[in-house]
Design an enzyme around this catalytic site. Structure first.
Site, mmCIF file in Angstrom:
data_model
loop_
_atom_site.group_PDB
_atom_site.id
_atom_site.type_symbol
_atom_site.label_atom_id
_atom_site.label_comp_id
_atom_site.label_asym_id
_atom_site.label_seq_id
_atom_site.Cartn_x
_atom_site.Cartn_y
_atom_site.Cartn_z
ATOM 1 N N SER A 128 0.846 -1.183 0.000
ATOM 2 C CA SER A 128 0.000 0.000 0.000
ATOM 3 C C SER A 128 0.889 1.243 0.000
ATOM 4 O O SER A 128 1.739 1.402 0.872
ATOM 5 C CB SER A 128 -0.872 -0.019 1.256
ATOM 6 O OG SER A 128 -1.818 1.011 1.183
ATOM 7 N N CYS A 151 -6.561 1.988 12.074
ATOM 8 C CA CYS A 151 -7.455 1.522 11.018
ATOM 9 C C CYS A 151 -8.794 1.120 11.592
ATOM 10 O O CYS A 151 -9.790 1.073 10.899
ATOM 11 C CB CYS A 151 -6.849 0.338 10.276
ATOM 12 S SG CYS A 151 -5.292 0.775 9.563
HETATM 13 C C1 LIG Z 1 -0.763 -4.409 8.035
HETATM 14 C C2 LIG Z 1 -1.817 -3.645 7.293
HETATM 15 N N1 LIG Z 1 -2.560 -4.273 6.378
HETATM 16 C C3 LIG Z 1 -3.495 -3.633 5.680
HETATM 17 C C4 LIG Z 1 -3.762 -2.290 5.873
HETATM 18 C C5 LIG Z 1 -4.819 -1.620 5.055
HETATM 19 O O1 LIG Z 1 -4.215 -0.846 4.061
HETATM 20 P P1 LIG Z 1 -5.016 0.147 3.125
HETATM 21 O O2 LIG Z 1 -5.343 1.319 3.986
HETATM 22 O O3 LIG Z 1 -4.064 0.501 2.045
HETATM 23 O O4 LIG Z 1 -6.200 -0.551 2.603
HETATM 24 C C6 LIG Z 1 -3.024 -1.600 6.829
HETATM 25 C C7 LIG Z 1 -3.329 -0.174 7.110
HETATM 26 O O5 LIG Z 1 -3.349 0.260 8.219
HETATM 27 C C8 LIG Z 1 -2.016 -2.291 7.551
HETATM 28 O O6 LIG Z 1 -1.273 -1.671 8.462
#
Ligand SMILES: Cc1ncc(COP(=O)(O)O)c(C=O)c1O
Length: 394
Positions: A203, A330
């Site tokens: 990402s 998140c």
């Molecule tokens: C380990 C991990 N996976 C997935 C994500 C999700 O990423 P995106 O915001 O690009 O969908 C995050 C974001 O915080 C993350 O830290």
């Protein structure tokens, strides 16, 4: 200090887009604005060339071939495509997936949905540092296992998993290995061949690129990974992910990954030194703290601390000049204590008393010193109040 912008120490949630990255992407809005799939004219061909270049940059950063990169909207989409797509394509061979309790919700929620649809899911427990061992993975594999999904670096406590060992094991057993490397790319060396990775999620906004763009690495040989697409449409991205490519964002992601990997060694030593300075300064002023995550094998910018007898949310409120996170940003809308902190053995109170500091490329020594002061003052104040208000104190 309140007239100033707060100090940003939330680089695991997202990073500031590097101004060099913004500069690289701008012409692709107003000058080279063609559709990369519409290559009968120059506008489209130039856009396609820019996409090809970014694909090379991203592939190079992880030791892959450009044809193995599928652009998505971010790691959430990449994880969904990898897990649901690979499992569905392999459904004739088995019905079992292995993952871990410390994964991001963008892995756990897709596997939970698959469990409701009849898939068998093993969710491994981590050790007290948040680490998943290759032995634990080996013990969970059955002849019905089609996919293992274990993250490269944890987004809350920063712990690094032994993905090279896990990848080799999966290859020996003929099981596909997916790793969510959202927090790892540009921070630690990744090589999909050395690490035996079949599917890898990235990402851009975690490595100083823009939000809303990511990629999935999909291995083309030894073995060739088959995926059931999630989106049907124009057949872009070799049919894995239809939809007009976001050319400016893709150019930005390519630039961002090249900058991050190029500066990785120097940048991670600098950030690690700042992180250790922050930790030492807090420890010198604040008694009763506990470090969460692996003491050494963790992301250079990560510092996750529990402050006994202090509520993490109240602490965040009390230090408004420092932007940090309590639990995973998140899922900050979720009032439950962090599932990762619980998974590493913290009780609810201790999990609720935790803060995650995420240092990054733009963090300065002055900011770290100010942040440590702010933490010490706020903890002092809250602990003082807690004693005054405690029913046990009289
Ligand atoms: C380990 C991990 N996976 C997935 C994500 C999700 O990423 P995106 O915001 O690009 O969908 C995050 C974001 O915080 C993350 O830290």
């Amino acid at each position: 200090m309140s007239a100033r912008r707060p100090i940003y120490l939330d680089n695991h949630a997202t990073t500031r887009t590097d101004p060099r990255v913004v500069e690289a992407m701008l012409p692709y809005f107003t000058e080279v604005y063609g559709n990369a799939a519409s290559i009968s004219h120059r506008f489209g061909r130039e856009a396609a060339e820019a996409v090809d270049h970014a694909r090379e940059q991203i592939a190079l950063a992880i030791g892959a071939d450009a044809r193995e990169i599928v652009f998505t909207s971010g790691a959430t989409e990449s994880n969904n495509l990898a897990i649901k797509g690979a499992a569905q394509a392999a459904a004739k061979r088995g019905n079992h997936i292995v993952t871990a309790s410390t994964e991001h919700r963008a892995v756990l929620d897709p596997v939970r949905r698959m469990a409701r649809e009849g898939w068998e899911i093993t969710v491994l427990d981590s050790d007290e540092h948040g680490r998943i061992s290759a032995e634990a993975v080996a013990g969970a594999l059955t002849d019905r296992t089609v996919l293992v999904s274990i993250m490269a670096a944890n987004n809350e406590v920063g712990t690094l998993n032994p993905i090279t060992e896990i990848g080799r094991l999966c290859h020996d057993r003929g099981v596909l290995f997916h790793t969510d490397a959202a927090q790892a790319v540009g921070k630690i060396p990744i090589d999909v061949h050395r690490d035996g990775v079949d599917l890898l999620s990235l990402s851009a906004h975690k490595f100083y690129g823009p939000k809303g763009i990511g990629a999935l690495y999909v291995r083309r040989r030894d073995p060739q990974v088959r995926l059931q697409p999630m989106l049907d449409g124009g057949g872009h991205e070799r049919g894995f992910r239809s939809g007009t490519l976001a050319v400016p964002l893709i150019v930005a992601m390519g630039t961002a990954v090249e900058l991050a990997v190029g500066a990785m060694d120097e940048e991670s030593s600098r950030i690690r030194a700042l992180r250790d300075r922050l930790h030492a300064a807090i420890a010198a002023q604040v008694p009763g703290i506990r470090l969460n995550g692996h003491p050494t094998d963790r992301l250079a910018g990560n510092l996750n601390l529990s402050f006994s007898d202090v509520d993490g949310e109240a602490l965040m409120m009390a230090m408004r000049d420092v932007a940090v996170s309590s639990g995973s940003a998140c899922s900050a809308a979720d009032p439950e204590p962090s599932h990762v902190l619980r998974a590493i053995g913290l009780d609810d109170d201790l999990a609720r008393s935790s803060l995650r500091f995420g240092l990054g490329r733009f963090t300065t020594e002055e900011e770290v010193d100010l942040a440590a002061e702010a933490v010490a003052t706020a903890v002092d104040r809250l602990r003082g109040q807690a004693v005054a208000w405690s029913p046990l104190s009289g």
